[in-house]
Motif scaffolding. Structure first.
Motif, mmCIF file in Angstrom:
data_model
loop_
_atom_site.group_PDB
_atom_site.id
_atom_site.type_symbol
_atom_site.label_atom_id
_atom_site.label_comp_id
_atom_site.label_asym_id
_atom_site.label_seq_id
_atom_site.Cartn_x
_atom_site.Cartn_y
_atom_site.Cartn_z
ATOM 1 N N ARG A 30 0.855 -1.189 0.000
ATOM 2 C CA ARG A 30 0.000 0.000 0.000
ATOM 3 C C ARG A 30 0.888 1.234 0.000
ATOM 4 N NH1 ARG A 30 -2.835 0.049 6.020
ATOM 5 N NH2 ARG A 30 -0.949 0.016 7.293
ATOM 6 N N THR A 31 0.460 2.245 -0.718
ATOM 7 C CA THR A 31 1.254 3.454 -0.888
ATOM 8 C C THR A 31 0.387 4.677 -0.615
ATOM 9 O OG1 THR A 31 0.728 3.602 -3.245
ATOM 10 C CG2 THR A 31 2.708 2.360 -2.628
ATOM 11 N N SER A 32 1.061 5.752 -0.218
ATOM 12 C CA SER A 32 0.376 7.025 0.024
ATOM 13 C C SER A 32 1.356 8.156 -0.251
ATOM 14 C CB SER A 32 -0.132 7.110 1.468
ATOM 15 O OG SER A 32 -0.731 8.371 1.719
ATOM 16 N N TYR A 45 5.084 3.965 1.940
ATOM 17 C CA TYR A 45 4.633 2.661 1.451
ATOM 18 C C TYR A 45 4.928 1.611 2.512
ATOM 19 C CZ TYR A 45 9.545 2.831 -0.057
ATOM 20 O OH TYR A 45 10.905 3.008 -0.107
ATOM 21 N N SER A 51 7.428 -0.416 7.277
ATOM 22 C CA SER A 51 6.896 0.835 6.733
ATOM 23 C C SER A 51 8.067 1.684 6.261
ATOM 24 C CB SER A 51 6.085 1.583 7.792
ATOM 25 O OG SER A 51 5.649 2.833 7.299
ATOM 26 N N ILE A 142 -7.633 -1.481 3.094
ATOM 27 C CA ILE A 142 -7.135 -0.242 2.478
ATOM 28 C C ILE A 142 -8.293 0.589 1.936
ATOM 29 C CG2 ILE A 142 -5.763 0.676 0.570
ATOM 30 C CD1 ILE A 142 -3.898 -1.695 0.884
ATOM 31 N N THR A 154 -3.428 8.217 7.941
ATOM 32 C CA THR A 154 -2.928 8.251 6.564
ATOM 33 C C THR A 154 -3.749 7.311 5.695
ATOM 34 O OG1 THR A 154 -0.691 8.690 7.395
ATOM 35 C CG2 THR A 154 -0.901 7.947 5.109
ATOM 36 N N TYR A 156 -4.157 5.177 2.407
ATOM 37 C CA TYR A 156 -3.286 4.493 1.454
ATOM 38 C C TYR A 156 -4.088 4.035 0.245
ATOM 39 C CZ TYR A 156 0.201 4.252 5.200
ATOM 40 O OH TYR A 156 1.103 4.567 6.182
#
Length: 223
Positions: A30-32, A45, A51, A142, A154, A156
């Protein structure tokens, strides 16, 4: 059993097993992106183990999750399912290499080899199901947080690691289904090989009996 179908099934299962090994350590589950100016823009990510964060200058830092018990339940379950998937795939590959017809391992007992190949197909199916449940559960959490307007943490998005996991699950399920169906068809063909009933197959006619029958029925009987 069709040897071509068996070989294709083993190849699909092997590719799925390799892709599980690629997806598990992949960092982009998962990315943000945290937008700002040129200096403060960064990408965060995560995966099942750590993390990481990367800023616009290319510097990245990673931090492993400190405690297993402090993690969310779905992350712990995803870890267990992915590891189980790799173990099942390993046993499935070994069984498939022994059970397929073109393999010399296991001798010439094709009934036993067919059962081993069928077991390998079931193991591939279980591998694909474990992978599918793991990545789908992770992706569900997510999207649930992303579309929740009350979530203040946050948010993601789905990363490439999950897509690799989904492809792995599809390939493993396809390979397991082909291998299992191939062994089932081979068993049906073996059972139906002789259409005559059992008592007729065991009957032996002697030459004297045939001579007596010929003398009883003359040539006119066949006209």
């Amino acid at each position: 059993m069709d040897p071509i179908v068996e070989v294709v099934a083993v190849i699909l299962g092997f590719i799925g097993w390799v892709m599980v090994g690629v997806a598990l350590p992949n960092r982009y589950w998962r990315t943000s992106s945290v937008d700002g100016n040129v200096i403060t823009t960064s990408t965060i990510y995560e995966n099942l183990w750590m993390s990481c964060a990367t800023d616009s200058t290319g510097v990245h830092n990673c931090r492993e999750f400190p405690s297993l018990l402090a993690l969310s339940g779905y992350i712990q379950a995803s870890r267990a399912l992915m590891i189980t998937s790799i173990v099942l795939g390993s046993f499935g590959l070994v069984a498939a290499l022994i059970g397929i017809q073109c393999s010399k391992a296991g001798g010439e007992n094709y009934v036993l080899k067919g059962r081993i190949a069928g077991t390998a197909g079931v193991l591939f199916l279980l591998q694909g199901l474990c992978t599918m449940v793991s990545v789908s559960w992770y992706a569900f959490n997510i999207t649930q947080d992303f579309f929740n307007p009350l979530y203040v943490g946050t948010k993601y998005e789905i990363g490439e690691g999950l897509y690799i996991g989904w492809c792995s699950a599809v390939l493993a399920i396809a390979g397991g289904a082909c291998l299992t169906c191939s062994c089932k068809l081979g068993l049906d063909e073996t059972v139906n090989l002789s259409p005559l009933p059992y008592h007729s197959r065991g009957t032996v006619y002697s030459g004297a009996a045939r001579s007596a029958a010929a003398s009883t029925y003359g040539r006119n009987a066949y006209v």
